[in-house]
Design a protein around this motif. Structure first.
Motif, PDB file in Angstrom:
ATOM      1  N   ALA A   1       0.846  -1.207   0.000  1.00 25.78           N
ATOM      2  CA  ALA A   1       0.000   0.000   0.000  1.00 25.78           C
ATOM      3  C   ALA A   1       0.880   1.256   0.000  1.00 25.78           C
ATOM      4  CB  ALA A   1      -0.925  -0.013   1.220  1.00 25.78           C
ATOM      5  N   LEU A   2       1.987   1.213   0.723  1.00 20.42           N
ATOM      6  CA  LEU A   2       2.899   2.366   0.767  1.00 20.42           C
ATOM      7  C   LEU A   2       3.621   2.532  -0.577  1.00 20.42           C
ATOM      8  CD1 LEU A   2       4.429   1.796   4.322  1.00 20.42           C
ATOM      9  CD2 LEU A   2       2.902   3.662   3.668  1.00 20.42           C
ATOM     10  N   ALA A   3       4.106   1.406  -1.121  1.00 16.89           N
ATOM     11  CA  ALA A   3       4.861   1.485  -2.382  1.00 16.89           C
ATOM     12  C   ALA A   3       3.991   2.061  -3.504  1.00 16.89           C
ATOM     13  CB  ALA A   3       5.390   0.107  -2.766  1.00 16.89           C
ATOM     14  N   ASP A   4       2.690   1.783  -3.453  1.00 14.11           N
ATOM     15  CA  ASP A   4       1.763   2.314  -4.472  1.00 14.11           C
ATOM     16  C   ASP A   4       1.676   3.830  -4.439  1.00 14.11           C
ATOM     17  OD1 ASP A   4       1.088  -0.034  -5.571  1.00 14.11           O
ATOM     18  OD2 ASP A   4      -0.875  -0.222  -4.582  1.00 14.11           O
ATOM     19  N   MET A   5       2.049   4.420  -3.316  1.00 13.99           N
ATOM     20  CA  MET A   5       1.900   5.879  -3.178  1.00 13.99           C
ATOM     21  C   MET A   5       3.182   6.643  -3.483  1.00 13.99           C
ATOM     22  SD  MET A   5      -0.569   6.433   0.026  1.00 13.99           S
ATOM     23  CE  MET A   5      -0.573   8.179  -0.318  1.00 13.99           C
ATOM     24  N   PHE A   6       4.204   5.936  -3.942  1.00 13.70           N
ATOM     25  CA  PHE A   6       5.473   6.609  -4.230  1.00 13.70           C
ATOM     26  C   PHE A   6       5.934   6.160  -5.612  1.00 13.70           C
ATOM     27  CE2 PHE A   6      10.100   7.174  -3.934  1.00 13.70           C
ATOM     28  CZ  PHE A   6      10.145   8.489  -3.495  1.00 13.70           C
ATOM     29  N   PRO A   7       6.442   7.095  -6.440  1.00  8.14           N
ATOM     30  CA  PRO A   7       6.820   6.702  -7.800  1.00  8.14           C
ATOM     31  C   PRO A   7       7.882   5.604  -7.819  1.00  8.14           C
ATOM     32  CG  PRO A   7       7.048   9.089  -7.469  1.00  8.14           C
ATOM     33  CD  PRO A   7       6.716   8.499  -6.137  1.00  8.14           C
ATOM     34  N   ALA A   8       7.558   4.507  -8.496  1.00  6.17           N
ATOM     35  CA  ALA A   8       8.480   3.353  -8.519  1.00  6.17           C
ATOM     36  C   ALA A   8       9.828   3.757  -9.110  1.00  6.17           C
ATOM     37  CB  ALA A   8       7.853   2.220  -9.325  1.00  6.17           C
ATOM     38  N   GLU A   9       9.822   4.731 -10.023  1.00  6.13           N
ATOM     39  CA  GLU A   9      11.096   5.100 -10.670  1.00  6.13           C
ATOM     40  C   GLU A   9      12.021   5.865  -9.726  1.00  6.13           C
ATOM     41  OE1 GLU A   9       8.101   6.024 -11.608  1.00  6.13           O
ATOM     42  OE2 GLU A   9       7.995   8.194 -11.904  1.00  6.13           O
ATOM     43  N   ARG A  10      11.529   6.247  -8.530  1.00  8.90           N
ATOM     44  CA  ARG A  10      12.401   6.903  -7.548  1.00  8.90           C
ATOM     45  C   ARG A  10      12.831   5.935  -6.433  1.00  8.90           C
ATOM     46  NH1 ARG A  10      15.256  10.332  -9.574  1.00  8.90           N
ATOM     47  NH2 ARG A  10      15.370  11.952  -7.979  1.00  8.90           N
ATOM     48  N   VAL A  11      12.539   4.656  -6.616  1.00 10.31           N
ATOM     49  CA  VAL A  11      13.048   3.629  -5.678  1.00 10.31           C
ATOM     50  C   VAL A  11      14.127   2.837  -6.412  1.00 10.31           C
ATOM     51  CG1 VAL A  11      12.501   1.634  -4.230  1.00 10.31           C
ATOM     52  CG2 VAL A  11      10.785   3.428  -4.569  1.00 10.31           C
ATOM     53  N   ALA A  12      15.353   2.921  -5.928  1.00 14.64           N
ATOM     54  CA  ALA A  12      16.461   2.215  -6.561  1.00 14.64           C
ATOM     55  C   ALA A  12      16.661   0.893  -5.830  1.00 14.64           C
ATOM     56  CB  ALA A  12      17.720   3.066  -6.498  1.00 14.64           C
ATOM     57  N   LEU A  13      16.182  -0.212  -6.455  1.00 18.07           N
ATOM     58  CA  LEU A  13      16.310  -1.533  -5.840  1.00 18.07           C
ATOM     59  C   LEU A  13      17.683  -2.125  -6.143  1.00 18.07           C
ATOM     60  CD1 LEU A  13      12.735  -2.878  -6.696  1.00 18.07           C
ATOM     61  CD2 LEU A  13      13.571  -2.186  -4.445  1.00 18.07           C
ATOM     62  N   GLY A  14      18.109  -3.074  -5.319  1.00 19.17           N
ATOM     63  CA  GLY A  14      19.417  -3.709  -5.535  1.00 19.17           C
ATOM     64  C   GLY A  14      20.573  -2.768  -5.226  1.00 19.17           C
TER      65      GLY A  14
END
Ligand code: FAD
Length: 383
Positions: free
Chosen positions: A115-128
């Motif tokens: 639910a939290l991840a849906d509220m933040f632009p995925a392109e601003r989360v750098a995974l890995g």
């Protein structure tokens, strides 16, 4: 991932990091989250969110999504492990909503993270991106990651949990302490234990010593019952959300408990097991252009069910201190954030260690009644 000295970087996309990311972006900042995991995985278990945490999530606009799968416990009950005597009973649900402006919710950690991840632009989360070295100067912070890349940000928030590398970079290395306590977590379908009373409530069975307890509460809108049991055991040191335990061992640990508590353990097919670690309260969480929140600052025992709640409160209060603040003024704002939060979080951290919360009644207002969206800025909370 584009970043600059105008970016606020957050290390860690756990509950605290994601709440901070959403709230800081809403406060007008460019935010990037660096997370070591390559993807969001469905690990963890059910989490108990008390009204203070739910109210903070509601203010963020995530409360509705969280309620889709959450259960809403009717009461918070304390019982003595062998006699079953009820030593306290607090009405939650509608009563909590009236008194605190939000109910208690129990929800799978992964559902809350989604639910939290849906509220933040995925392109601003750098995974890995596992942060390995962190170097701060007057203008910003440079991070190097285990994949050989690096990033430069103007401000860095450490939301990287109990083993926080940001904390080490700020204040030096110091390992969390094994408490000598292990926790078992299991889920049973409610229909399998239908004869057990109070299944809609959060019930804590207080054991023969402060480390021994069984907590049960509904999850998945009441279709399942979550069991969280702790006991002293200094031979198991593995800290894990996924390591299996033995159901036979679980049942053996609690043979002296009341039949209603044991009936829940008898119904378990599988159980997970983890060792519990903690640290002492810190004298400071902010330094120059860096600050800590959540478990990075104040990992605590789960006995008040406030670890995630405190991380959520930290993140909201941090965002309010940084709302509209120019990069040059952020170090002072981070100090004000620390002043506003450190006393309360430390008090809860020590209270969790003491493990006496609501055992025989008492007033829950100072914990449940805290409104992270309204507390005065730069001022210690009234405990
Ligand atoms: P975390 O959830 O630990 O997140 C940290 C994130 O940082 C992770 O995603 C991690 O991968 C990432 N990370 C770490 N290092 C790096 C790095 N170097 N680079 C990049 N990323 C990194 N709290 C409650 O409120 N209610 C409960 O009912 C409850 N039950 C609990 C039961 C148990 C058994 C335990 C152990 C804890 C419980 N808690 C509960 C506490 C709660 O889980 C934590 O307080 C909460 O998850 C802390 O959130 P956080 O965001 O600060 O840290």
């Amino acid at each position: 991932m584009n970043t600059s000295e105008s970016t606020i970087g957050i290390v860690g996309a756990g509950i605290g990091g994601l709440v901070a990311a959403i709230a800081l972006r809403r406060a007008g900042h460019d935010v990037v989250v660096f997370e070591q995991a390559k993807q969001f995985a469905r690990v963890g278990a059910d989490i108990n969110l008390t009204p203070n945490a739910v109210r903070a999530l509601d203010g963020l606009g995530v409360g509705e999504a969280a309620r889709v799968t959450a259960a809403r416990p009717s009461h918070r009950i304390s019982r003595t492990y062998d006699s079953g005597e009820e030593t306290s009973r607090l009405e939650m649900a509608d009563s909590a909503e009236q008194r605190y402006g939000a109910p208690q919710l129990t929800i799978h950690r992964a559902d809350l993270l989604a639910a939290l991840a849906d509220m933040f632009p995925a392109e601003r989360v750098a995974l890995g991106k596992r942060a390995e070295t962190i170097a701060a100067d007057d203008k910003g912070v440079t991070l190097s990651f285990s994949d050989g890349t690096s990033a430069r940000v103007g401000v860095l928030i450490g939301a990287d949990g109990i083993h926080s590398g940001v904390r080490t970079a700020m204040f030096g290395a110091e390992s969390p302490r094994f408490t000598g306590i292990v926790a078992y977590r299991a889920v049973v379908p409610a229909e399998r234990v239908a004869g057990v009373p109070n299944l809609g409530a959060f019930t804590k069975w207080w054991g023969p010593n402060p480390q021994s307890q069984i907590v049960t509460f509904p999850l998945n809108r009441g279709k399942d019952i979550f069991i969280f049991a702790t006991t002293p055991q200094d031979t198991w040191h593995l800290e894990s959300w996924t390591a299996p335990g033995s159901v036979d061992e679980l049942r053996e640990q609690y043979v002296a408990y009341h039949p209603e508590a044991r009936a829940l353990l008898d119904a378990c097919d599988t159980v997970l097991k983890t060792a519990l670690y903690e640290r002492d309260p810190m004298p400071a969480w902010a330094q120059g252009r860096m600050a800590l929140l959540g478990d990075a600052a104040h990992p605590m025992l789960p006995f008040m069910a406030q670890g995630a709640g405190m991380a959520i409160e930290d993140a909201v209060v941090l965002s309010r201190h940084l709302d509209g603040v120019a990069m040059a003024d952020i170090p002072a704002a981070l100090q004000a954030y620390q002043t506003a939060r450190i006393e309360r979080a430390s008090q809860v951290q020590l209270g969790s260690r003491g493990n006496n919360w609501l055992r025989e009644g008492g007033n829950a207002d100072w914990v449940y009644g805290y409104d992270a969206w309204a507390v005065p800025l730069g001022v210690p909370a009234q405990g």
